[in-house]
Design a protein around this motif. Structure first.
Motif, PDB file in Angstrom:
ATOM      1  N   ASP A   1     -18.245  11.281 -11.945  1.00  0.00           N
ATOM      2  CA  ASP A   1     -17.367  10.541 -12.361  1.00  0.00           C
ATOM      3  C   ASP A   1     -16.508  10.154 -11.095  1.00  0.00           C
ATOM      4  O   ASP A   1     -15.893  11.281 -10.985  1.00  0.00           O
ATOM      5  N   LYS A   2     -16.214   8.997 -10.985  1.00  0.00           N
ATOM      6  CA  LYS A   2     -15.078   8.828  -9.998  1.00  0.00           C
ATOM      7  C   LYS A   2     -13.753   8.848 -10.636  1.00  0.00           C
ATOM      8  O   LYS A   2     -13.576   7.943 -11.505  1.00  0.00           O
ATOM      9  N   VAL A   3     -12.784   9.611 -10.277  1.00  0.00           N
ATOM     10  CA  VAL A   3     -11.682   9.529 -10.595  1.00  0.00           C
ATOM     11  C   VAL A   3     -10.700   9.137  -9.645  1.00  0.00           C
ATOM     12  O   VAL A   3     -10.660   9.542  -8.269  1.00  0.00           O
ATOM     13  N   GLU A   4      -9.717   8.052 -10.127  1.00  0.00           N
ATOM     14  CA  GLU A   4      -8.987   7.449  -9.250  1.00  0.00           C
ATOM     15  C   GLU A   4      -7.526   8.185  -9.526  1.00  0.00           C
ATOM     16  O   GLU A   4      -6.997   8.193 -10.612  1.00  0.00           O
ATOM     17  N   PHE A   5      -6.861   8.333  -8.458  1.00  0.00           N
ATOM     18  CA  PHE A   5      -5.546   8.920  -8.411  1.00  0.00           C
ATOM     19  C   PHE A   5      -4.720   7.808  -7.617  1.00  0.00           C
ATOM     20  O   PHE A   5      -4.903   7.533  -6.450  1.00  0.00           O
ATOM     21  N   ASN A   6      -3.632   7.782  -8.328  1.00  0.00           N
ATOM     22  CA  ASN A   6      -2.509   6.512  -7.890  1.00  0.00           C
ATOM     23  C   ASN A   6      -1.207   7.356  -7.303  1.00  0.00           C
ATOM     24  O   ASN A   6      -0.580   8.099  -8.037  1.00  0.00           O
ATOM     25  N   SER A   7      -1.282   7.356  -5.962  1.00  0.00           N
ATOM     26  CA  SER A   7      -0.105   8.066  -5.620  1.00  0.00           C
ATOM     27  C   SER A   7       0.872   7.136  -5.308  1.00  0.00           C
ATOM     28  O   SER A   7       1.934   7.691  -4.519  1.00  0.00           O
ATOM     29  N   ASN A   8       1.200   5.964  -5.826  1.00  0.00           N
ATOM     30  CA  ASN A   8       2.192   5.056  -5.555  1.00  0.00           C
ATOM     31  C   ASN A   8       3.434   5.654  -6.442  1.00  0.00           C
ATOM     32  O   ASN A   8       3.122   5.397  -7.744  1.00  0.00           O
TER      33      ASN A   8
END
Length: 60
Positions: A6-13
């Protein structure tokens, strides 16, 4: 059998949010000449210039 990860997105903003209620700047005022400063440390250094006035005030 294909194992698909599963692709996990990480928001570093990161964002800075204003605190509520807004923090007002603290103003420090000289008790001899009423000059204003933004830090107590600077005020203390400034009041050293008033040593003569301070010592005269203690005598009276």
């Amino acid at each position: 059998m294909d194992m698909q990860m599963d692709k996990v997105e990480f928001n570093s903003n990161l964002s800075l949010q204003q605190s509520y209620p807004p923090k007002l700047p603290t103003i420090f005022s000289c008790s001899y000449c009423r000059q204003k400063f933004q830090s107590a440390h600077v005020l203390c250094g400034h009041q050293n210039a008033h040593k003569l006035q301070h010592s005269l005030g203690k005598r009276n």
